[in-house]
Design a protein around this motif. Structure first.
Motif, short mmCIF file in Angstrom:
data_model
loop_
_atom_site.label_atom_id
_atom_site.label_comp_id
_atom_site.label_asym_id
_atom_site.label_seq_id
_atom_site.Cartn_x
_atom_site.Cartn_y
_atom_site.Cartn_z
N ARG A 208 0.78 -1.36 0.06
CA ARG A 208 0.18 0.01 -0.14
C ARG A 208 0.66 1.18 0.09
O ARG A 208 1.82 1.24 0.84
CB ARG A 208 -0.84 -0.01 1.23
CG ARG A 208 -1.69 1.15 1.41
CD ARG A 208 -2.56 1.37 2.60
NE ARG A 208 -3.90 0.57 2.15
CZ ARG A 208 -4.96 0.51 2.67
NH1 ARG A 208 -5.12 1.19 3.87
NH2 ARG A 208 -6.10 -0.13 2.28
N HIS A 236 -7.58 0.16 -5.64
CA HIS A 236 -7.82 -0.76 -4.48
C HIS A 236 -8.30 -2.13 -4.75
O HIS A 236 -9.72 -2.28 -4.43
CB HIS A 236 -8.45 0.00 -3.32
CG HIS A 236 -8.41 -0.72 -1.92
ND1 HIS A 236 -7.72 -1.81 -1.65
CD2 HIS A 236 -8.55 0.06 -0.53
CE1 HIS A 236 -7.60 -2.10 -0.25
NE2 HIS A 236 -8.50 -1.04 0.28
N ARG A 269 -9.88 5.68 -4.33
CA ARG A 269 -9.30 4.27 -4.94
C ARG A 269 -10.40 3.25 -5.07
O ARG A 269 -10.37 2.56 -5.80
CB ARG A 269 -8.08 3.77 -4.38
CG ARG A 269 -7.98 3.61 -2.98
CD ARG A 269 -6.65 3.71 -2.48
NE ARG A 269 -6.41 3.34 -1.32
CZ ARG A 269 -5.34 3.66 -0.34
NH1 ARG A 269 -4.24 4.38 -1.04
NH2 ARG A 269 -5.39 3.55 0.95
N VAL A 270 -11.08 3.22 -4.00
CA VAL A 270 -12.20 2.44 -3.59
C VAL A 270 -13.27 2.50 -4.93
O VAL A 270 -13.73 1.70 -5.39
CB VAL A 270 -12.88 2.63 -2.25
CG1 VAL A 270 -14.05 1.34 -2.11
CG2 VAL A 270 -11.99 2.01 -1.21
N ARG A 323 -15.96 7.57 2.68
CA ARG A 323 -15.27 8.69 3.51
C ARG A 323 -14.78 9.96 2.84
O ARG A 323 -14.18 9.48 1.79
CB ARG A 323 -14.23 7.97 4.49
CG ARG A 323 -13.47 8.91 5.33
CD ARG A 323 -12.37 7.91 6.20
NE ARG A 323 -11.43 7.24 5.21
CZ ARG A 323 -10.24 8.13 4.96
NH1 ARG A 323 -9.87 9.39 5.82
NH2 ARG A 323 -9.46 7.45 4.45
N GLN A 325 -11.70 11.86 1.96
CA GLN A 325 -10.32 11.42 2.03
C GLN A 325 -9.56 12.65 2.43
O GLN A 325 -8.84 13.23 1.50
CB GLN A 325 -9.80 10.66 0.75
CG GLN A 325 -10.74 9.64 0.20
CD GLN A 325 -10.66 8.28 0.69
OE1 GLN A 325 -9.53 7.69 0.52
NE2 GLN A 325 -11.59 7.63 1.40
N PRO A 363 -16.36 0.91 2.79
CA PRO A 363 -15.32 0.17 2.91
C PRO A 363 -14.64 0.19 4.32
O PRO A 363 -13.95 -0.63 4.50
CB PRO A 363 -14.32 0.78 1.96
CG PRO A 363 -14.88 2.33 1.55
CD PRO A 363 -16.41 2.18 1.99
N GLY A 364 -14.92 1.18 4.77
CA GLY A 364 -14.23 1.50 6.26
C GLY A 364 -12.89 2.16 6.14
O GLY A 364 -12.43 1.90 4.98
N PRO A 365 -12.36 3.09 7.02
CA PRO A 365 -13.00 3.17 8.14
C PRO A 365 -14.15 4.09 8.04
O PRO A 365 -14.18 5.23 7.12
CB PRO A 365 -11.71 4.17 8.87
CG PRO A 365 -11.05 4.50 7.97
CD PRO A 365 -11.10 3.52 6.81
N1 ASP Z 1 -9.53 2.05 3.56
C1 ASP Z 1 -9.99 2.51 2.27
C2 ASP Z 1 -8.60 2.83 1.43
O1 ASP Z 1 -7.69 2.71 2.25
C3 ASP Z 1 -11.16 3.52 2.36
C4 ASP Z 1 -10.65 4.78 3.17
O2 ASP Z 1 -9.50 4.68 3.71
O3 ASP Z 1 -11.65 5.73 3.23
O4 ASP Z 1 -8.78 3.24 0.49
#
Ligand code: ASP
Ligand code: CP
Length: 416
Positions: A208, A236, A269-270, A323, A325, A363-365
């Motif tokens: 990552r 992702h 990216r989600v 979320r 970002q 997707p969380g968080p």
């Molecule tokens: N956990 C997911 C990501 O790493 C989504 C996020 O952080 O909001 O892309």
């Protein structure tokens, strides 16, 4: 000869009746009777449905008992049901029938570039790993002799832990490299770090990184397989796969569903990986949010753009919240978090525009009260957030299996 699933299905009046009783698609009921090689559960009904089925059967005047789920053909010999043989309680054996010809990629860097058949293959394999993970002995030996390294340059709870669990459940050796205490802090570059780790002969690196494209660059420098655990706002892939598995298991299909992806699409990216996957599998994708984070140009990816959340959610099957970002934002994209919630936060009022059986994903968080209301996030009937986490382990097992299946065998490599 009836296996337990066929026995229960027959007792309850057929697959359609059972599907209605449990609230799942009838294709999933049929799958219980299929062999594992065909994505079925080998004649067993997943334990999570037992209680609901017993209750629904009682309402229809059908007596179903826990023993029915372990019914063995011939067990009832007229002397009453013998107690189920212990073997019927053992976890489902893992299928030994991975088909490396259906997934030939050395790396998994994104969903973009995977065919629908490759995606379906990973989801089918992951389905089998869900059953394994739910059993008391969560181990298969598919990664014996393999080494998996987690290399996370960005924070993570779900992805890193589930890759670790996935590797261990498949019998591999898993190492978590802590970037915070590594020589990166002494100025070592990403590529030099990768070359250093590569010299220790890992089989798979999970990476990552905050920069889009960094994982692909790294993959070009190493001899092992690389799986992208999220690169900047680019992709992702395992998140999109776990989301797809969650949807497919709940709705019985992906094609034809309307999925609304809501929130900070521009930095997510989600969102990007999900758009690639869901459109490839035939879903209709909408993106919903203020113009600052949902630009019109994103329509080029084959999605419909909505700036009004109520309109965007109208009649959709899945509401996927994202979320903000903030770590990727330079400048101000929303007037205030409170205002963002007022217009774009998911609450029951806005959710009422979606189909009555629409399901909620994230997707969380999650940031409660910012993009999602607490009651909605915790709604056990409609929120799939914890189920997504569970599916994450299974999907990552499938990805690890798929990329290692194309590497030289661990024994051959250790001999060389
Ligand atoms: N956990 C997911 C990501 O790493 C989504 C996020 O952080 O909001 O892309
Ligand atoms: N969904 C997701 O990637 O979560 P983490 O950032 O906790 O890994």
């Amino acid at each position: 000869m009836l296996d337990p699933a066929a026995h229960v299905i027959e007792k309850c009046g057929g697959p359609d009746a059972v599907a209605e009783m449990v609230g799942i698609h009838v294709s999933n009921v049929h799958r219980w009777t299929y062999p594992r090689a065909r994505g079925g559960s080998d004649g067993r009904i997943p334990t999570r449905h037992h209680r609901a089925l017993i209750a629904a059967a009682a309402r229809r005047g059908i007596t179903l008992t826990p023993d029915d789920f372990f019914h063995m053909s011939g067990a009832d010999d007229g002397k009453g049901l013998s107690s189920p043989a212990p073997a019927t309680y053992s976890p489902l054996p893992m299928p030994q029938d991975a088909d490396p010809t259906r997934f030939r990629h050395r790396h998994i860097l994104g969903i973009d570039g995977l065919t629908p058949d490759e995606i379906a293959y990973l989801l089918d394999r992951a389905d089998g790993f869900v059953a394994l993970s739910r059993g008391p002995r969560k181990r298969a030996d598919l990664l014996r002799g393999r080494t998996v390294m987690n290399l996370f340059f960005e924070d993570s709870t779900r992805t890193r832990t589930s890759f670790e669990l996935a590797g261990k459940r498949l019998g591999g050796d898993v190492i978590n490299m802590s970037v915070a205490t590594s020589s990166i802090q002494k100025g070592e570059s990403l590529i030099d770090t990768a070359l250093t780790l590569n010299a220790m002969h890992p089989d798979v690196l999970i990476v990552r990184h905050p920069h889009s494209g960094a994982v692909e660059l790294l993959s070009q420098k190493v001899t092992c397989a690389v799986i992208n655990g999220g690169d900047g706002s680019h992709e992702h892939p395992t998140q999109a796969l776990l989301d797809a598995l969650t949807i497919r298991r709940r709705k019985g299909r992906i094609g034809g569903l309307i999925v609304a992806i809501c929130g900070d699409v521009a930095h997510s990216r989600v969102a990007r990986s999900n758009i690639h996957l869901l459109t490839a599998m035939g879903a209709r994708v909408r993106v919903v949010g203020p113009p600052t984070v949902v630009p019109r140009a994103i329509a080029r990816m084959g999605v419909e753009v909505f700036h009004d959340m109520r309109e965007g959610l109208r009649d959709c099957d899945i509401v996927m919240m994202l979320r903000l970002q903030l770590e990727r934002m330079q400048g101000t994209y929303v007037p205030s978090l409170r205002e963002n919630f007022h217009f774009y936060g998911l609450d029951y009022d806005k959710l009422a525009n979606a189909k009555p059986d629409a399901l909620i994903m994230h997707p969380g968080p999650i940031n409660r009260g910012v993009e999602i209301d607490t009651a909605v996030a915790d709604d056990v009937e409609r929120s799939l957030i914890t189920e997504q986490v569970e599916m994450g382990v299974a999907v990552r097992m499938a990805c690890l299996e798929a990329v290692t299946a194309n590497l030289p065998s661990a024994d051959a490599r250790n001999r060389s």
